[in-house]
Enzyme design. Sequence first.
Site, PDB file in Angstrom:
ATOM      1  N   GLY A 141      -5.388 -18.756  66.467  1.00  0.00           N
ATOM      2  CA  GLY A 141      -4.288 -19.585  66.456  1.00  0.00           C
ATOM      3  C   GLY A 141      -3.652 -20.597  65.432  1.00  0.00           C
ATOM      4  N   CYS A 142      -4.541 -20.796  64.589  1.00  0.00           N
ATOM      5  CA  CYS A 142      -4.041 -21.185  63.540  1.00  0.00           C
ATOM      6  C   CYS A 142      -3.891 -20.705  62.456  1.00  0.00           C
ATOM      7  CB  CYS A 142      -4.979 -22.420  62.919  1.00  0.00           C
ATOM      8  SG  CYS A 142      -6.653 -23.153  64.413  1.00  0.00           S
TER       9      CYS A 142
END
Length: 136
Positions: free
Chosen positions: A49-50
């Site tokens: 998710g980064c």
Amino acid sequence: MATPAFEDIAETFDFLDNWEDRYRHVIELGRAMPPMDPALQVPATKVEGCASQVWIMPQIENGRFDFQGDSDALIVRGLIAVLHALYSGLPVGEVPKVDAPAELGRLGLDAHLSAQRSNGLRAMIKRIRDTAEAAA
């Protein structure tokens, strides 16, 4: 409920006049962090998710929470350092009780990060909270 290390960051942010100086400070915090052993930078420690590559390796010793972290982006490495200051040394049962959005909001980070960085920051917080909840 912030740690003394986080309070130091908050005081420094209050002292700095503009966001360019604050970003520079966050980057310096990241540079000052000890590097994470590359052997720990594996899929199990990678934070999904980064936008950047991010690894967080939680550690619990004597009921206290800590973690190692690293990123390939300087600003994200600095955000990891800010999270380290927020959570490191807390009793593991207290970690999920930290209102991270409110504490980080004191720094104004919520208003000055891109949507991708904000999503990544939320993913890092979730990893930290989930690990602490599982260990508590």
